[in-house]
Design a protein around this motif. Structure first.
Motif, PDB file in Angstrom:
ATOM      1  N   GLU A  29      61.746  49.309  76.587  1.00 41.30           N
ATOM      2  CA  GLU A  29      62.478  49.708  75.374  1.00 41.30           C
ATOM      3  C   GLU A  29      61.998  48.891  74.168  1.00 41.30           C
ATOM      4  O   GLU A  29      61.793  49.434  73.082  1.00 41.30           O
ATOM      5  N   GLU A  30      61.813  47.575  74.383  1.00 43.16           N
ATOM      6  CA  GLU A  30      61.376  46.716  73.272  1.00 43.16           C
ATOM      7  C   GLU A  30      59.976  47.124  72.795  1.00 43.16           C
ATOM      8  O   GLU A  30      59.709  47.189  71.596  1.00 43.16           O
ATOM      9  N   LEU A  31      59.112  47.423  73.749  1.00 40.31           N
ATOM     10  CA  LEU A  31      57.739  47.801  73.370  1.00 40.31           C
ATOM     11  C   LEU A  31      57.720  49.153  72.644  1.00 40.31           C
ATOM     12  O   LEU A  31      57.048  49.305  71.616  1.00 40.31           O
ATOM     13  N   ILE A  32      58.487  50.116  73.171  1.00 44.56           N
ATOM     14  CA  ILE A  32      58.543  51.442  72.535  1.00 44.56           C
ATOM     15  C   ILE A  32      59.091  51.319  71.110  1.00 44.56           C
ATOM     16  O   ILE A  32      58.572  51.942  70.177  1.00 44.56           O
ATOM     17  N   GLU A  33      60.097  50.459  70.953  1.00 41.69           N
ATOM     18  CA  GLU A  33      60.690  50.250  69.622  1.00 41.69           C
ATOM     19  C   GLU A  33      59.639  49.704  68.641  1.00 41.69           C
ATOM     20  O   GLU A  33      59.544  50.152  67.495  1.00 41.69           O
ATOM     21  N   LEU A  34      58.845  48.738  69.130  1.00 36.99           N
ATOM     22  CA  LEU A  34      57.802  48.153  68.275  1.00 36.99           C
ATOM     23  C   LEU A  34      56.763  49.218  67.889  1.00 36.99           C
ATOM     24  O   LEU A  34      56.360  49.310  66.724  1.00 36.99           O
ATOM     25  N   VAL A  35      56.340  50.031  68.864  1.00 37.72           N
ATOM     26  CA  VAL A  35      55.337  51.064  68.573  1.00 37.72           C
ATOM     27  C   VAL A  35      55.893  52.048  67.533  1.00 37.72           C
ATOM     28  O   VAL A  35      55.194  52.425  66.579  1.00 37.72           O
ATOM     29  N   LYS A  36      57.169  52.415  67.688  1.00 43.10           N
ATOM     30  CA  LYS A  36      57.779  53.349  66.723  1.00 43.10           C
ATOM     31  C   LYS A  36      57.830  52.738  65.324  1.00 43.10           C
ATOM     32  O   LYS A  36      57.600  53.418  64.326  1.00 43.10           O
ATOM     33  N   LEU A  75      55.782  47.655  82.782  1.00 41.31           N
ATOM     34  CA  LEU A  75      55.702  48.568  81.627  1.00 41.31           C
ATOM     35  C   LEU A  75      54.921  49.838  81.974  1.00 41.31           C
ATOM     36  O   LEU A  75      53.928  49.800  82.707  1.00 41.31           O
ATOM     37  N   ASP A  76      55.400  50.966  81.428  1.00 40.32           N
ATOM     38  CA  ASP A  76      54.795  52.270  81.708  1.00 40.32           C
ATOM     39  C   ASP A  76      53.753  52.567  80.613  1.00 40.32           C
ATOM     40  O   ASP A  76      54.096  52.981  79.506  1.00 40.32           O
ATOM     41  N   GLU A  77      52.490  52.333  80.980  1.00 40.80           N
ATOM     42  CA  GLU A  77      51.377  52.469  80.030  1.00 40.80           C
ATOM     43  C   GLU A  77      51.321  53.873  79.420  1.00 40.80           C
ATOM     44  O   GLU A  77      51.141  54.034  78.214  1.00 40.80           O
ATOM     45  N   SER A  78      51.495  54.867  80.290  1.00 37.62           N
ATOM     46  CA  SER A  78      51.367  56.247  79.837  1.00 37.62           C
ATOM     47  C   SER A  78      52.413  56.577  78.761  1.00 37.62           C
ATOM     48  O   SER A  78      52.091  57.182  77.733  1.00 37.62           O
ATOM     49  N   GLU A  79      53.674  56.146  78.964  1.00 38.24           N
ATOM     50  CA  GLU A  79      54.720  56.429  77.967  1.00 38.24           C
ATOM     51  C   GLU A  79      54.393  55.727  76.647  1.00 38.24           C
ATOM     52  O   GLU A  79      54.590  56.280  75.568  1.00 38.24           O
ATOM     53  N   VAL A  80      53.869  54.495  76.750  1.00 37.71           N
ATOM     54  CA  VAL A  80      53.547  53.739  75.533  1.00 37.71           C
ATOM     55  C   VAL A  80      52.442  54.468  74.752  1.00 37.71           C
ATOM     56  O   VAL A  80      52.543  54.679  73.538  1.00 37.71           O
ATOM     57  N   LEU A  81      51.393  54.886  75.459  1.00 34.00           N
ATOM     58  CA  LEU A  81      50.274  55.557  74.770  1.00 34.00           C
ATOM     59  C   LEU A  81      50.720  56.886  74.160  1.00 34.00           C
ATOM     60  O   LEU A  81      50.263  57.281  73.091  1.00 34.00           O
ATOM     61  N   LEU A  82      51.660  57.567  74.843  1.00 35.08           N
ATOM     62  CA  LEU A  82      52.174  58.836  74.308  1.00 35.08           C
ATOM     63  C   LEU A  82      53.043  58.625  73.076  1.00 35.08           C
ATOM     64  O   LEU A  82      53.177  59.525  72.249  1.00 35.08           O
ATOM     65  N   THR A  83      53.624  57.415  72.949  1.00 31.52           N
ATOM     66  CA  THR A  83      54.506  57.134  71.805  1.00 31.52           C
ATOM     67  C   THR A  83      53.695  56.847  70.537  1.00 31.52           C
ATOM     68  O   THR A  83      54.165  57.072  69.426  1.00 31.52           O
TER      69      THR A  83
END
Ligand code: NAP
Length: 294
Positions: free
Chosen positions: A76-83, A104-112
């Motif tokens: 959640e913290e990483l996704i928030e930062l990417v957003k 951490l789920d690499e695929s979800e991060v790259l998709l974000t």
């Protein structure tokens, strides 16, 4: 006759000088390309890659925004930062250094990551556009290989290219780029991997060999024809007691023997490696130009 060495450091330096001049012109229009860099944890290799990328940004005048988070960062913290970086107008490119810690789920991060800021060229939208031959952010290592070939005046049109390795970051994209109906393509490409029956039967008829395997001596002199062009992507550590650190870096190709038959060959280190960061800078500058409507 021994091959001419394709000097990746020199070609990368030329491209960085071109980019520096372009960034200076953009600054006259109040446009400063920005790269958001995200590093999770303390892996020493990842730290040194990120430091090299940030230093390269500084060298050509790209603003870099450094985000270092602890190894126990949550998804959640990483996704928030990417957003946050997606929405930051000062940021034109986002680089999340891989690999990520296991939780951490690499695929979800790259998709974000917004496809408009995907300067690594890993988002499925950019991959799809690349395959379809549309304008896209191209992944940095294969794009760097195309630059090395073009700037060394290697004819791609009609060339028999054998790619050894089919990873998502090197083998598959370089094969795709080289079959495009474009000046940077028009080659006839064969892709080899661990299930290929007789690797040497393919490499022997290649005008250009691109080795992206991760295993020393995968391509030896008896496997290549006279005059071949060799691009060695591999970076492998081999024990070497004569070195202070106890190892040296070699590629996937038996460089000393193959250079006696090749017309052109990249060394390791100093071949493909310096181009990878350069193409990241290139994509970031392109992204800033697109964002400014240029
Ligand atoms: P990867 O994901 O491990 O893929 C390796 C590929 O090589 C796989 O497709 C594998 O086949 C194939 N392979 C392995 N052994 C083989 C053999 N004996 N014969 C034929 N094919 C074989 O690796 P990667 O991420 O593409 O990286 C490859 C190398 O390039 C590594 O050394 C990496 O460090 C280096 N690299 C350098 C840069 C740079 O900037 N200089 C950038 C990226 C990577 P299967 O698919 O059948 O398993």
């Amino acid at each position: 006759m021994a091959a001419q060495i394709i000097d990746g450091k020199q070609i990368a330096a030329e491209m960085r000088a071109e980019l520096k001049a372009e960034v200076a012109k953009l600054k006259e229009k109040n446009i400063v390309p920005g790269l958001g860099v995200v590093l999770i944890g303390d892996d020493p290799a990842s730290k040194s890659y990120v430091t090299a990328k940030e230093r390269a940004c500084e060298e050509i005048g790209i603003y870099s925004n450094d985000n270092r988070l602890p190894a126990d960062t949550t998804q959640e913290e990483l996704i928030e930062l990417v957003k946050k970086l997606n929405n930051d107008p000062k940021i034109n490119g986002i680089l999340v250094q891989l690999p990520l810690p296991k939780q951490l789920d690499e695929s979800e991060v790259l998709l974000t990551i917004s496809p408009a800021k995907d300067v690594d060229g890993f988002h499925p939208i950019n991959i799809g556009k690349m395959v379809a031959g549309e304008k896209a952010f191209l992944p940095c290592t294969p794009h760097g290989i195309i630059q090395l070939l073009q700037r060394s005046n290697v004819t791609l049109e009609g060339a028999e290219v054998v790619v050894v390795g089919r990873s998502n970051i090197v083998g598959k994209p370089i094969a795709n780029m080289l079959i495009q109906k474009a000046d940077t393509g028009n080659a006839t490409v064969t892709v080899c991997h661990t299930r290929t029956k007789d690797l040497a039967s393919h490499t022997k008829r290649a005008d250009i060999i691109i080795a992206a395997v991760g295993r020393p001596n995968t391509v030896t002199a008896d496997m290549v024809k006279e005059g071949v062009v060799v691009i060695d992507v591999g970076v492998n550590r081999v024990e070497d007691a004569s070195k202070k650190r106890g190892y040296r870096l070699v590629g996937d190709v038996d460089f000393e023997a193959v250079k006696e038959k090749a017309s052109l060959i990249t060394p390791v280190p100093g071949g493909v490696g310096p181009m990878t960061i350069t193409m990241l800078l290139y994509n970031t500058v392109e992204s800033a130009k697109i964002a400014a409507g240029l």
